[in-house]
Write an enzyme that holds these catalytic residues in place. Sequence first.
Site, PDB file in Angstrom:
ATOM      1  N   HIS A   1      26.266  91.402  37.348  1.00 50.93           N
ATOM      2  CA  HIS A   1      26.926  91.651  38.632  1.00 50.93           C
ATOM      3  C   HIS A   1      26.052  92.498  39.565  1.00 50.93           C
ATOM      4  O   HIS A   1      26.551  93.000  40.575  1.00 50.93           O
ATOM      5  CB  HIS A   1      28.261  92.377  38.415  1.00 50.93           C
TER       6      HIS A   1
ATOM      7  N   GLU B   1      30.075  76.538  38.454  1.00 47.15           N
ATOM      8  CA  GLU B   1      29.108  76.750  39.541  1.00 47.15           C
ATOM      9  C   GLU B   1      28.270  75.504  39.833  1.00 47.15           C
ATOM     10  O   GLU B   1      27.989  75.200  40.995  1.00 47.15           O
ATOM     11  CB  GLU B   1      28.201  77.941  39.228  1.00 47.15           C
TER      12      GLU B   1
END
Lengths: 394, 325
Positions: free
Chosen positions: B130, B61
């Site tokens: 999530h 990321e």
Amino acid sequence: MSVKSTAAGASPAKGRGRTSPRGHAAKPRTGDPGLVQLLTPEGERVEHPDYAIDLTPEELRGLYRDMVLTRRFDAEAITLQRQGELGLWASLLGQEAAQIGSGRATRPDDYVFPTYREHGVAWTRDVDPLNLLGMFRGVNHGGWDPNENNFQLYTIVIGSQTLHATGYAMGVAKDGADAAVIAYFGDGASSQGDVAESFTFAAVYNAPVVFFCQNNQWAISEPTEKQSRVPIYQRAAGYGFPGVRVDGNDVLAVLAVTRAALEHARSGQGPMLVEAFTYRMGAHTTTDDPTRYRRDEEREEWASKDPIARLKTYLEREGFADEAFYAGIDAESDALAKRVREGVRNMPNPGTMAIFDNVYADGSALVDEERAQFADYLASFEDAAAGSSAGTGH
Amino acid sequence: MTQTMAVAKALNESLRKALENDPKVLIMGEDVGKLGGVFRITDGLHKDFGEGRVIDTPLAESGIVGTAIGLALRGYRPVVEIQFDGFVFPAYDQIVTQLAKMHARALGKIKLPVVIRIPYGGGIGAVEHHSESPEALFAHIPGLKVVSPSNASDAYWMLQQAIECDDPVIFFEPKRRYWDKGEVDVSALPGDLHRAVVAQQGTDITLAAYGPMVKVCLEAAAAAANEGRSLEVVDLRSLSPIDFDTIQASVERTGRLVVVHEAPVFYGAGAEIAARITERCFYHLEAPVLRVGGFHAPYPPARLEEEYLPGLDRVLDAVDRALAF
């Protein structure tokens, strides 16, 4: 995996001949065969089978001038910090060859992503030395237009800029441009995740980027052994691109190796890692005290490898420079120091409302609101002053 | 020309239009290529625009955002997908220390038109990392713009506006609304990206919400109407900057404000809105500004998320409390 095979496999050059085209093979090779060197610490010219360079006396004098002026600029900045004109300074003392050699290897259309110590590289990119001092004086956080000299702002967070360089290089490749990008970082940064990720991205996208690690042996007080269990240049092999170690105090070798690495990148062969093996002669920054963590003998040993002294010995041995040349450089150094000293002292403080400038390119209602409120607040003092002076009239 | 489409499709059409309109626009992220993203937001774009425009990246990321910064410096307009809310943190350093500040550091000489799309929030029965709502962490950072659409039309228009913006924009997509359908007028003129809108007019109390909670607030307004109460719902749309003028105007009409979001209440967007609106509307307020949101606890396992997430009853309870003053 042996060190030797990695080093050999990592070389980008095609020729592996025992003799160089210039016929210097009879001269003794010195030092570590994994360390590219063209000028010994004693100022003796040697050859390396993979990295030839042929410079005119004028070019050699130019490199000498660059290093001397850069060192003088650095010394002046340290003095200015001691006098309270700069809040901080990160000295490059000892790293002049690594920076001038690599910087002079770049072309104008190449792009440089520096750390906060690349004063010599900035010099080779024609960045006004005064621009470098703004952030250390505290009048801005960068302050120059990176696109004017293809030299990005200094980066304080360790290793972040290697990803920016890689992304920029991906863009260069997309544009089909014949240019390369060079990312500077130190041995300490080699431990950062961003550097590892930049290696991954650069390899995967075959980005035209040269990773130039100035291994100056110390990340503040942490020695290189605390960063890596293998020589840093060998890490490139794990990502699938070449790595090479060069004597970072040898401006000729650094120039030759960086030229080859940039050409490797420009010609579509992807990234390359150059580890310039050098030494930080001074403190990490002016707030640091290296006597707490390193021995005097170590510094003295490296002083004997001084990049400027070694080139001077070579120039004199070959008769490439005379007294007039050195006198000219002395005068130029004094003029530069004077310009820097006066320039820093005359550097204007930013206006208070600059706090609100350039937070957003497209503006922001929130910033506008806070700017207006703060302007009103400041104006209230002027109103009060006007009121009290009016009052004294009665 | 009005079409009915789900939020996910609206985002997909929006990206397609952005890629068509500007050759400098790039899509980057993990699995955004052949797979079309784990939520299929980039479905078909790789096929139609090629791997040079829709770029599958390594699983890194910080690398995705860091290289996007470099591409933006080279003149590109990268649109980055972070796969899930909880995975943005490896990139947080690049976003906060680099992306947000570079324009100011260069005294305005360079621009960083990078969009970071983050599917966020709970309600889909996912495992940990999530379902989170980290928007306040980004809204707190000067130099970033933070927006979140609540419906298909805003998804379509706001994403294109974010891509056209010369500032970095963190684009929070309410993942449990991906499959909600709505009307999208693709030929309309879009409104201001940072303007809040009154999604439902009312007279008794203002509910301020954004992203996934707008729908909950609209449902609460419908339920309250059955009890004879008139709730006004303001969809903030933008969290940085926040359109306080629209909230203020609403509160001046209703006299009461409840802010609703999924993120933990503590140090959340609701705290900022409560403070500013109290300052602006002190003499109009009939009750303290109340907040409904997540707890100061890690987002719970999926079997508990229905209890954790603010639903109709918790919103209506806050309405009751505000009206009781």
